[in-house]
Design a protein around this motif. Structure first.
Motif, PDB file in Angstrom:
ATOM      1  N   ILE A 128       0.856  -1.279   0.058  1.00  0.00           N
ATOM      2  CA  ILE A 128      -0.053   0.138   0.119  1.00  0.00           C
ATOM      3  C   ILE A 128       1.085   1.230   0.063  1.00  0.00           C
ATOM      4  O   ILE A 128       1.709   1.500   0.964  1.00  0.00           O
ATOM      5  CB  ILE A 128      -0.950  -0.140   1.316  1.00  0.00           C
ATOM      6  CG1 ILE A 128      -1.850  -1.184   1.225  1.00  0.00           C
ATOM      7  CG2 ILE A 128      -1.712   1.399   1.269  1.00  0.00           C
ATOM      8  CD1 ILE A 128      -1.193  -2.296   2.055  1.00  0.00           C
ATOM      9  N   ILE A 129       0.545   1.966  -0.982  1.00  0.00           N
ATOM     10  CA  ILE A 129       1.627   3.245  -1.246  1.00  0.00           C
ATOM     11  C   ILE A 129       0.714   4.476  -0.616  1.00  0.00           C
ATOM     12  O   ILE A 129      -0.418   4.853  -1.079  1.00  0.00           O
ATOM     13  CB  ILE A 129       1.986   3.478  -2.571  1.00  0.00           C
ATOM     14  CG1 ILE A 129       2.722   2.295  -3.177  1.00  0.00           C
ATOM     15  CG2 ILE A 129       3.039   4.728  -2.474  1.00  0.00           C
ATOM     16  CD1 ILE A 129       3.047   2.703  -4.637  1.00  0.00           C
ATOM     17  N   GLY A 130       1.181   4.810   0.631  1.00  0.00           N
ATOM     18  CA  GLY A 130       0.349   5.942   1.216  1.00  0.00           C
ATOM     19  C   GLY A 130      -0.042   5.334   2.712  1.00  0.00           C
ATOM     20  O   GLY A 130      -0.814   4.429   2.657  1.00  0.00           O
ATOM     21  N   GLY A 131       0.415   6.399   3.701  1.00  0.00           N
ATOM     22  CA  GLY A 131       0.033   5.911   4.973  1.00  0.00           C
ATOM     23  C   GLY A 131      -0.873   6.642   5.708  1.00  0.00           C
ATOM     24  O   GLY A 131      -0.871   6.967   6.934  1.00  0.00           O
ATOM     25  N   LEU A 154      -0.295   9.014   9.003  1.00  0.00           N
ATOM     26  CA  LEU A 154      -1.205  10.328   9.099  1.00  0.00           C
ATOM     27  C   LEU A 154      -0.596  11.420   9.304  1.00  0.00           C
ATOM     28  O   LEU A 154      -0.613  12.280  10.289  1.00  0.00           O
ATOM     29  CB  LEU A 154      -2.158  10.045  10.449  1.00  0.00           C
ATOM     30  CG  LEU A 154      -2.776   8.674  10.281  1.00  0.00           C
ATOM     31  CD1 LEU A 154      -3.733   8.273  11.805  1.00  0.00           C
ATOM     32  CD2 LEU A 154      -3.978   8.546   9.314  1.00  0.00           C
ATOM     33  N   PRO A 155       0.246  11.819   8.302  1.00  0.00           N
ATOM     34  CA  PRO A 155       1.163  13.263   8.635  1.00  0.00           C
ATOM     35  C   PRO A 155       0.244  14.356   8.658  1.00  0.00           C
ATOM     36  O   PRO A 155      -0.766  14.347   7.856  1.00  0.00           O
ATOM     37  CB  PRO A 155       1.768  13.079   7.156  1.00  0.00           C
ATOM     38  CG  PRO A 155       1.303  12.218   6.437  1.00  0.00           C
ATOM     39  CD  PRO A 155       0.402  11.028   7.066  1.00  0.00           C
ATOM     40  N   SER A 208      -2.942  19.429  14.604  1.00  0.00           N
ATOM     41  CA  SER A 208      -1.861  18.804  15.504  1.00  0.00           C
ATOM     42  C   SER A 208      -0.882  19.946  15.941  1.00  0.00           C
ATOM     43  O   SER A 208      -1.067  21.163  15.373  1.00  0.00           O
ATOM     44  CB  SER A 208      -0.884  17.744  14.407  1.00  0.00           C
ATOM     45  OG  SER A 208      -0.413  18.586  13.621  1.00  0.00           O
ATOM     46  N   LEU A 209      -0.143  19.458  16.658  1.00  0.00           N
ATOM     47  CA  LEU A 209       0.850  20.502  17.265  1.00  0.00           C
ATOM     48  C   LEU A 209       1.858  21.067  16.071  1.00  0.00           C
ATOM     49  O   LEU A 209       1.795  22.240  16.183  1.00  0.00           O
ATOM     50  CB  LEU A 209       1.797  19.878  18.293  1.00  0.00           C
ATOM     51  CG  LEU A 209       2.619  20.976  19.083  1.00  0.00           C
ATOM     52  CD1 LEU A 209       1.916  22.037  19.698  1.00  0.00           C
ATOM     53  CD2 LEU A 209       3.422  20.252  20.179  1.00  0.00           C
ATOM     54  N   GLU A 210       2.325  20.133  15.402  1.00  0.00           N
ATOM     55  CA  GLU A 210       2.897  20.499  14.075  1.00  0.00           C
ATOM     56  C   GLU A 210       2.386  21.435  13.390  1.00  0.00           C
ATOM     57  O   GLU A 210       2.651  22.612  12.896  1.00  0.00           O
ATOM     58  CB  GLU A 210       3.428  19.321  13.311  1.00  0.00           C
ATOM     59  CG  GLU A 210       4.388  19.771  12.221  1.00  0.00           C
ATOM     60  CD  GLU A 210       4.490  18.411  11.368  1.00  0.00           C
ATOM     61  OE1 GLU A 210       5.120  18.686  10.141  1.00  0.00           O
ATOM     62  OE2 GLU A 210       4.226  17.530  11.490  1.00  0.00           O
ATOM     63  N   ALA A 211       1.053  21.189  12.924  1.00  0.00           N
ATOM     64  CA  ALA A 211       0.327  22.091  11.990  1.00  0.00           C
ATOM     65  C   ALA A 211      -0.149  23.314  12.725  1.00  0.00           C
ATOM     66  O   ALA A 211      -0.038  24.322  11.998  1.00  0.00           O
ATOM     67  CB  ALA A 211      -1.008  21.137  11.560  1.00  0.00           C
ATOM     68  N   ALA A 212      -0.426  23.437  14.131  1.00  0.00           N
ATOM     69  CA  ALA A 212      -0.646  24.655  14.549  1.00  0.00           C
ATOM     70  C   ALA A 212       0.373  25.618  14.553  1.00  0.00           C
ATOM     71  O   ALA A 212       0.080  26.715  14.392  1.00  0.00           O
ATOM     72  CB  ALA A 212      -1.234  24.227  15.997  1.00  0.00           C
TER      73      ALA A 212
END
Length: 572
Positions: free
Chosen positions: A163-166, A195-196, A354-358
């Protein structure tokens, strides 16, 4: 004259619009056009059909009262005309007609409308790599693809899948292959985590560890560079690091809007290719509405718009379109980004940022992590669910919540409550005080979500200092070179002394929680103490006490060893 409403697209938003319009305007002439032969099916259930949890594809097309949603059903039950195998070719906005082609005989026809609804959905991305067109390479684009995949599995043609894509679809498909069919399944994700940007790295790490325990191989930070085959059939997927044998490949690398009709008709489309609509779901032509995966949806936290390919949103949007078509002024305020995902006997969910996105969006964001009981600790089915709350330090505004735990209602309930709070621009004080239903079989008296809000309040007020989970794990990997840090394990001696014996009593100090107030003078004042318990709750209490007696060089491990254990630390 009866109002003529033409809807292009018959999977989710289109049928919802049609059914609602006929309830509000029984005299309206409503026509759905779709190029496929199958309509109005539960696309989000495709992985569960492949896995066998949904035994027959017919179930994805049936209503809850066991009637198949086909042309006859819509005509007889809803009063809606449906024309399948009919492709919309062009929109003439001046004449208010749609040019269509019947795929079975190639004939064309101009269909007039008073109002037009675009529910054209999305199409899966296909990586531009060699071999993407080989037999055995699939995208999860429609029910036909799912039927073809399952047919190959049933015929015994598939033993190994890549499966290509997580993302969510990739994870669900991996479970489908492994759980019932006992196939070998490997997920390739080119980002550093599953789930990036949807969840933070440690929550993704808990998911990855759980998938590995169930037999799914996961390779992150790794991209497929080509797909190789023999005699036109897929045989392997090649990355810069390895070659993976495969009888079947699923490409699950996101989707993009089907907006060509809108673009060619001169409607406003975003740079990303999504149809731009206002709060009433009107396009730049007030007689043309749009809903579903094809539109640009505003994120209520960032104010930015983008694709939001969720069946739940498509149905809400379809209802709003129908209201406005019927003259009921209804506004769509956008989304906050909520999801929940089944992973074998566990689940992961999140809402908001997410913290990264925020932080990427410019918020002065912070996060707290807890490991709370999902129901009363004395109840037999009690489990621990790690929760993370992201908020803005300046405004105390809630920005997101993540959860991981056993499959069931526990994570979902907290994510749903947090999603509702996010839509009301709530603060961490609102999270602390939100009223949650309580009974011991379902929750704790102070709910896990309330408790996480309280921890966020402590952090915002300076009453709590954390050690970052990644920093802690790095220290554990090489603690011999960090003599300035020591662990203070306040768990029961039967638990704590196992690690003290492994790492040495000088490096791993053990004093039970109940004895700290009597024995704190035994603690060093020249080292940073990492206060450790199972969940972090007792640790934060001890931090406050140690601060009060002058031992302020200390940090709490948020989520405690419950979180670390779920990340698969081999020393636990």
């Amino acid at each position: 004259m009866n109002q003529k409403i033409v809807i292009i697209g018959g999977v989710a938003a289109g049928p919802k619009t049609a059914a609602r319009v006929k309830r509000l305007l029984p005299g309206a002439e409503v026509l759905i056009i779709d190029q496929d032969s199958l309509i109005s099916y539960g696309g989000c259930g495709i992985p569960y059909y492949v896995s066998g949890e949904v035994s027959d594809e017919q179930e994805l097309r049936d209503t809850s009262f066991h009637m198949t949603r086909d042309e006859s059903f819509f005509a007889r039950a809803k009063g809606v005309t449906v024309r399948t195998r009919t492709r919309a070719l062009a929109i003439n906005r001046q004449a208010k007609t749609v040019l269509v082609q019947k795929l079975d005989d190639g004939s064309r026809e101009e269909i007039p409308y008073d109002q037009l609804v675009l529910a054209t959905g999305s199409r899966p991305n296909v990586l531009p790599i060699p071999g993407a067109d080989l037999d055995g390479v699939f995208t999860i684009s429609d029910l036909h693809q799912a039927i073809a995949i399952k047919d190959r599995i049933v015929r015994g043609e598939v033993k190994r899948a890549v499966i290509i894509g997580g993302g969510a679809i990739g994870i669900e498909m991996a479970e489908a292959f492994v759980d019932l069919w006992h196939m070998e399944a490997t997920i390739l994700e080119y980002m550093p985590q599953l789930l990036p940007r949807l969840v933070d790295w440690d929550f993704a790490g808990m998911l990855e560890y759980h998938l590995a325990a169930k037999g799914v191989v996961v390779h992150t930070n790794e991209a497929a560079t080509r797909i190789e085959g023999e005699k036109g059939k897929v045989k392997r997927v090649v990355t810069p690091r390895r070659s993976l044998e495969a009888d079947l490949v699923v490409m699950a690398v996101g989707v993009r809007a089907r907006s060509e009709l809108a673009t060619e008709a001169g409607l406003l489309v975003s740079p990303q290719g999504n149809i731009v609509v206002n709060e009433r779901m009107q396009t730049s032509d007030p007689n043309i509405y749009a809903a579903g995966d094809c539109i640009a949806v505003v994120n209520r936290l960032t104010g930015k718009s983008g694709i939001a390919p969720m069946g739940s949103l498509a149905n809400k949007e379809g209802r709003i379109v129908a209201d406005n078509l019927a003259g009921i002024p209804t506004r769509y305020r956008g989304w906050v980004g909520s999801f929940v995902l089944k992973a074998f006997d566990s689940c992961i969910g999140a809402t908001g940022l997410s913290l990264e996105a925020a932080r990427a969006e410019g918020f002065k964001a912070a996060a707290v992590t807890t490991a709370q009981s999902d129901r009363a600790h004395f109840f037999p089915t009690q489990s621990v669910i790690p929760l993370r709350l992201i908020f803005d330090l300046n405004s105390r505004r809630l920005l997101g919540v993540q959860g991981f735990g056993p499959m069931g209602d526990a994570v979902l309930a907290r994510i749903d409550a947090a999603a509702a709070l996010l839509q009301q621009d709530a603060t961490i004080d609102d999270v602390s005080q939100v009223e949650m239903a309580y009974a011991p079989p379902f929750a704790t008296a102070l709910d896990a979500l309330n408790a996480t809000g309280n921890v966020a309040d402590n952090l915002a007020a300076g009453r709590l200092r954390y050690v970052d989970t990644r920093d802690f794990l790095n220290w554990m990997e090489d603690f011999a070179n960090r003599p300035d840090w020591v662990a203070l394990d306040i768990r029961h001696p039967s638990e704590a002394e196992i690690l003290a014996a492994k790492f040495g009593a000088e490096k791993w100090r053990t004093i039970p929680y109940i004895e700290i107030r009597e024995r704190y003078r035994e603690l060093p004042d020249d080292k940073t103490m990492l206060i450790i318990c199972d969940a972090g709750t007792r640790s934060s209490e001890i931090q406050i006490f140690l601060d009060s007696v002058g031992l302020q060089n200390n940090l709490v491990l948020g989520g405690g060893l419950n979180l670390i254990r779920r990340l698969g630390a081999d020393w636990l």
